[in-house]
Scaffold this active site. Sequence first.
Site, mmCIF file in Angstrom:
data_model
loop_
_atom_site.group_PDB
_atom_site.id
_atom_site.type_symbol
_atom_site.label_atom_id
_atom_site.label_comp_id
_atom_site.label_asym_id
_atom_site.label_seq_id
_atom_site.Cartn_x
_atom_site.Cartn_y
_atom_site.Cartn_z
ATOM 1 N N GLY A 31 -15.633 49.198 35.471
ATOM 2 C CA GLY A 31 -16.921 48.877 35.505
ATOM 3 C C GLY A 31 -17.968 49.650 35.504
ATOM 4 C CG HIS A 37 -16.590 52.777 30.881
ATOM 5 N ND1 HIS A 37 -17.265 52.277 30.740
ATOM 6 C CD2 HIS A 37 -15.534 53.404 31.503
ATOM 7 C CE1 HIS A 37 -17.152 53.256 32.211
ATOM 8 N NE2 HIS A 37 -15.573 53.186 32.194
ATOM 9 C CD GLN A 148 -11.485 66.328 26.628
ATOM 10 O OE1 GLN A 148 -11.578 66.399 25.372
ATOM 11 N NE2 GLN A 148 -12.472 67.889 27.257
ATOM 12 C CB SER A 185 -21.814 59.073 33.610
ATOM 13 O OG SER A 185 -20.999 59.124 34.943
ATOM 14 C CB SER A 186 -20.423 54.045 35.835
ATOM 15 O OG SER A 186 -19.739 53.840 34.470
#
Length: 284
Positions: A31, A37, A148, A185-186
């Site tokens: 999530g 994503h 990646q 990135s989250s």
Amino acid sequence: MIVEELPERVREHVRNARRNGMRVGCVPTMGALHQGHCSLMERARRECDFVVSTIFVNPTQFLPGEDFTRYPRTLEADLRCCADSGADLVFTPQTEHMYAENAQTTVQPGKLAEVLEGVIRPGHFAGVTTIVAKLFAVTEPDVAYFGQKDFQQQLIIRQMVRDLKLPVEIVTCPIVREVDGLAMSSRNRYLSAAERDAAVELSRALAEASRLATESSLSSEEISEQMRNILQSSGQLEVQYAVLADPETLEYPLGRTSGGEAVGLIAVRLGTTRLIDNALIRFS
Ligand code: PAF
């Protein structure tokens, strides 16, 4: 788009799709979805007939003291992102659906998990391989998509699939970057404005490594040293590693051969946030 918590229900939907001759693609996530994503789901959409995305913040891949409790949980926005990217089904299990109270079995990765992230986060990859094996068991995909960005993770998952003879093709998709080069990135949302400015040094160090590999005759150790200098010059980044390694075995230091390939791998701490980045590099 179907949203489903229960593993058995997910398996039913997937088996139905396969009975209808569909190729099933899976995009496992925790999530806090971003464009990286979305790009995985969009690729799955192009290549598969039935796209399953999974959203589960997996407790076993966080070490004590890491950010498990504060990891962003943004289910509503995530579901919108899945729908916009063309997912057919989103699997959103609760912890008890994935980890029965009396569970005893885990998947232990080998040598690839003993270097780099594996040294700094011991046990992390066993958490990843265990949950990914379970997610594959539930979603039974023909193909699964990973970024990646987590270079070591995708290598370890490929190895697991080979070792356990799982009938899943692993596709690794390119890193998606912000305009200034920061890998999405989250965890970027944890950064303060000043940290966000300093974070651009990761991609800058990797770009310099790539330039030196083609335009200089420096050894891979010397290039790694240059990467560390760039990262340290901001005065804000604590370098955990910055190396050129073999892109298949992750062994380093790496001898330089003309036309040879390497992966530049970086991990830093920036305040309370950990960031990783990487780039594939070819020597001239
Ligand atoms: O890369 C991630 O988001 C996670 O490690 C994964 C593969 C979904 C397993 O929890």
